[in-house]
Design a protein around this motif. Structure first.
Motif, mmCIF file in Angstrom:
data_model
loop_
_atom_site.group_PDB
_atom_site.id
_atom_site.type_symbol
_atom_site.label_atom_id
_atom_site.label_comp_id
_atom_site.label_asym_id
_atom_site.label_seq_id
_atom_site.Cartn_x
_atom_site.Cartn_y
_atom_site.Cartn_z
ATOM 1 N N ILE A 65 0.832 -1.289 0.082
ATOM 2 C CA ILE A 65 -0.029 0.153 -0.137
ATOM 3 C C ILE A 65 1.197 1.437 0.334
ATOM 4 O O ILE A 65 2.095 1.713 0.752
ATOM 5 C CB ILE A 65 -1.150 -0.033 1.482
ATOM 6 N N GLN A 66 0.273 1.978 -0.771
ATOM 7 C CA GLN A 66 1.522 3.809 -1.166
ATOM 8 C C GLN A 66 0.510 4.334 -1.400
ATOM 9 O O GLN A 66 -0.700 4.411 -1.617
ATOM 10 C CB GLN A 66 1.961 3.508 -2.289
ATOM 11 N N VAL A 67 0.929 5.336 -0.398
ATOM 12 C CA VAL A 67 0.111 6.504 -0.396
ATOM 13 C C VAL A 67 1.036 7.913 -0.052
ATOM 14 O O VAL A 67 2.142 7.940 0.029
ATOM 15 C CB VAL A 67 -0.230 7.035 1.292
ATOM 16 N N GLY A 68 1.591 9.064 -1.246
ATOM 17 C CA GLY A 68 2.063 9.478 -1.903
ATOM 18 C C GLY A 68 1.661 11.066 -1.215
ATOM 19 O O GLY A 68 0.057 10.888 -1.522
ATOM 20 N N GLU A 69 1.627 11.826 -0.610
ATOM 21 C CA GLU A 69 1.457 13.404 -0.905
ATOM 22 C C GLU A 69 2.251 14.395 -1.490
ATOM 23 O O GLU A 69 3.546 14.353 -1.591
ATOM 24 C CB GLU A 69 1.012 13.964 0.799
ATOM 25 N N THR A 70 1.544 15.288 -2.293
ATOM 26 C CA THR A 70 2.714 16.417 -2.689
ATOM 27 C C THR A 70 3.810 17.482 -1.495
ATOM 28 O O THR A 70 2.835 16.895 -0.322
ATOM 29 C CB THR A 70 1.896 17.538 -2.939
ATOM 30 N N LEU A 71 4.645 17.656 -1.773
ATOM 31 C CA LEU A 71 4.747 18.635 -0.295
ATOM 32 C C LEU A 71 5.065 19.990 -0.187
ATOM 33 O O LEU A 71 5.441 21.063 0.590
ATOM 34 C CB LEU A 71 6.782 19.237 -0.144
ATOM 35 N N ASP A 72 3.911 20.246 -0.819
ATOM 36 C CA ASP A 72 2.880 21.908 -0.983
ATOM 37 C C ASP A 72 3.310 21.970 0.639
ATOM 38 O O ASP A 72 3.148 23.247 1.358
ATOM 39 C CB ASP A 72 2.236 21.953 -1.470
ATOM 40 N N ALA A 73 2.275 21.619 1.810
ATOM 41 C CA ALA A 73 2.101 21.901 2.902
ATOM 42 C C ALA A 73 3.257 21.729 3.915
ATOM 43 O O ALA A 73 3.553 22.774 4.321
ATOM 44 C CB ALA A 73 1.062 20.179 3.659
ATOM 45 N N ARG A 74 4.384 20.783 3.660
ATOM 46 C CA ARG A 74 5.884 20.841 3.987
ATOM 47 C C ARG A 74 6.144 22.154 3.778
ATOM 48 O O ARG A 74 7.251 22.342 5.065
ATOM 49 C CB ARG A 74 6.545 19.668 3.518
ATOM 50 N N ARG A 75 6.188 22.158 2.773
ATOM 51 C CA ARG A 75 7.128 24.074 2.430
ATOM 52 C C ARG A 75 6.234 24.982 3.195
ATOM 53 O O ARG A 75 7.325 25.840 3.835
ATOM 54 C CB ARG A 75 7.370 24.079 1.103
ATOM 55 N N ALA A 76 4.890 24.757 3.217
ATOM 56 C CA ALA A 76 4.670 26.015 3.539
ATOM 57 C C ALA A 76 5.088 26.372 5.559
ATOM 58 O O ALA A 76 5.554 27.308 5.603
ATOM 59 C CB ALA A 76 2.908 25.989 3.795
ATOM 60 N N LEU A 77 4.782 24.806 5.878
ATOM 61 C CA LEU A 77 5.576 24.912 7.346
ATOM 62 C C LEU A 77 6.289 25.407 6.958
ATOM 63 O O LEU A 77 7.132 26.154 8.198
ATOM 64 C CB LEU A 77 5.648 23.102 7.807
ATOM 65 N N SER A 78 7.692 24.669 6.534
ATOM 66 C CA SER A 78 9.221 25.308 6.412
ATOM 67 C C SER A 78 8.779 26.444 6.648
ATOM 68 O O SER A 78 9.984 27.511 7.169
ATOM 69 C CB SER A 78 9.707 24.193 5.501
#
Length: 502
Positions: free
Chosen positions: A173-186
């Motif tokens: 089972i693979q689930v991937g998410e874009t990094l927009d949220a991480r970048r915004a938090l960074s």
């Protein structure tokens, strides 16, 4: 012979004190303190900010990875085996939530027992071979980064056991998410970190500025005290005005002002004595000139002119002695030490003074050892002046038919110079006075009323400049005076103004 040691007039620092090299003028102490405190602080804060930022990113990544793993587990719970096939029971509402969120997109894929796609995006990047299993969670999960449709993703790959009565296996089972949220938090973490660190630096800089200003206030008070002093006020500065670390500087200032007071007092005393001594011969010379102007008799006029010449010679002699004494009191004679043979110097002085000795029918004798054995370190011109003064005084105050002896020899402590005569001598009570400027012994006044009283003062200063020990006693014959000057084998500069005579 009893001779007391002379502590020095000038303490030659023998290279310890050197003229400082030319350097650019120092700037503001406050500015330098602020630079030395703020610049390292800014560097440390920058390093700390980078460390905090990385720690915050690690914490954020861990939080997002945990959320991603939770989504993967939620999807894994809906994977099962029916009729020998892996199926994923994902309702449409769950699919919508997986495919997008408020800050980016989420992609998933459910792989079968043989790698086939059961549900989701079949072209989702596979798990790289070199990705290790995460040790942070009790699950067979791997996290990795990959690009999908031109977007960077963070993907969690979970190995989920599936089985029924007919088969067993492992589903992926693979689930991937874009990094927009991480970048915004960074970015938010970075801006917050930089803002807080900048406020910290500003606060520290303000506190340091006020602290430096407060600490420097005693120096400003010391500056005002010194500026408000009268030009003639050379009294000590109160060291309690400043901090303990600055008190050595104040002590050095006080020492310098004490030396200046002593120098000024010496100059005033010298000027007063010189003006007093010069006033009399100049008055006599003026009187003689006025008499010469009124005299018509050529013979009497010649006698007055001869008298004027004698007065002029005496005045020039006095002026030269005064200049020599002033030079010795305020300097070192303007030359460097070098090897000088006292025997050769005594022979030269004896030849120079042979004529005055012959004119008075005085037996002028020299007893000297080899030049090499009588060599000392010193200034030849000053040592010549010392010998000349001693020998000239001996000849001047020895009656006709007497004797003057110059003796130079090597002794255990160094080289000894002795000048003795057969004159009336000096009373022992005056031994400690005759070396003072303008002081004249009673016997000297009776024999030569026109003396300057500076010869022995010059001898004292030259001896002190060369670290020599000076003594005065009766001559060997029991009548007359013997002056002894002992030059150490290794000269030690000592102050001549602390002379003790026996």
């Amino acid at each position: 012979m009893h001779a007391a040691r002379l502590p020095s007039l000038f303490r030659r620092l023998a290279g310890a004190v050197r003229r400082p090299a030319t350097a650019a003028p120092l700037g503001s102490l406050r500015s330098q303190l602020l630079r030395w405190l703020i610049v390292p602080l800014v560097a440390l804060v920058a390093i700390n900010a980078v460390s905090l930022y990385r720690d915050a990113l690690d914490a954020a990544d861990m939080a997002y990875d945990r959320s991603l793993l939770a989504s993967t587990r939620a999807l894994a719970e809906r994977v099962s085996v029916h009729d020998g096939k892996v199926v994923a029971d994902v309702p449409y509402v769950a699919l919508d939530s997986f495919e997008t969120d408020t800050l980016g997109r989420i992609y998933y894929r459910v792989g079968g027992l043989h790698g086939e796609t059961v549900s989701g995006y079949d072209d989702l990047p596979p798990v790289p071979k070199n990705v290790p299993r995460s040790e942070l969670y009790p699950a067979l999960v791997r996290f990795y980064h990959a690009d999908y449709n031109g977007e960077p993703l963070r993907i969690a790959a979970l190995l989920q056991p599936v089985y029924d009565d007919s088969m067993r296996g492992i589903a992926l089972i693979q689930v991937g998410e874009t990094l927009d949220a991480r970048r915004a938090l960074s970015r938010r973490i970075l801006l917050n970190t930089l803002l807080r660190q900048a406020l910290l630096v500003l606060a520290v800089a303000t506190l340091v500025w006020f602290a430096v200003r407060l600490v420097l206030q005693p120096l400003m008070r010391l500056k005002q005290v010194v500026e408000n002093r009268a030009v003639s006020d050379l009294s000590d500065v109160d060291a309690s005005l400043v901090h303990r670390e600055v008190r050595p500087l104040v002590a050095a200032m006080n020492g310098t002002m004490a030396r200046m007071q002593s120098l000024i007092a010496s100059q005033r005393r010298f000027i007063g004595d010189a003006s007093h001594q010069l006033r009399t011969p100049l008055t006599v010379l003026k009187t003689q000139a006025e008499l010469a102007l009124r005299e018509d008799d050529p013979a009497a006029l010649r006698a007055i002119v001869r008298s004027m010449a004698a007065t002029t010679d005496s005045t020039v002699h006095l002026a030269n002695r005064l200049l020599t004494l002033a030079r010795l009191e305020h300097g070192n004679g303007g030359a460097d030490n070098r090897p000088v043979s006292l025997a050769a110097l005594a022979q030269q002085v004896g030849l120079e003074l042979a004529l005055p000795a012959v004119q008075k029918n005085i037996d002028l004798a020299l007893e000297a050892e080899d030049e090499e054995r009588t060599t000392v370190q010193g200034q030849e011109l000053l040592l010549h002046e010392l010998l000349t003064n001693l020998a000239d005084n001996a000849i001047r105050y020895t009656p006709p038919g007497g004797s003057v002896l110059l003796r130079v020899r090597r002794v255990a402590d160094g080289v000894l110079l002795e000048v003795q005569d057969s004159g009336p001598g000096i009373d022992e009570a005056e031994y400690d006075k005759v070396f003072m400027p303008f002081y004249r012994a009673q016997a000297a006044l009776e024999i030569n009323p026109g003396g300057t009283g500076l010869g022995l003062a010059i001898v004292r200063d030259i001896a002190g400049l060369h670290g020599a020990r000076l003594a005065m006693q009766r001559a060997d014959s029991g009548r007359g005076l013997k002056v002894c000057v002992l030059f150490a084998a290794t000269p030690v500069i000592a102050p001549a103004d602390e002379l003790v005579l026996h």
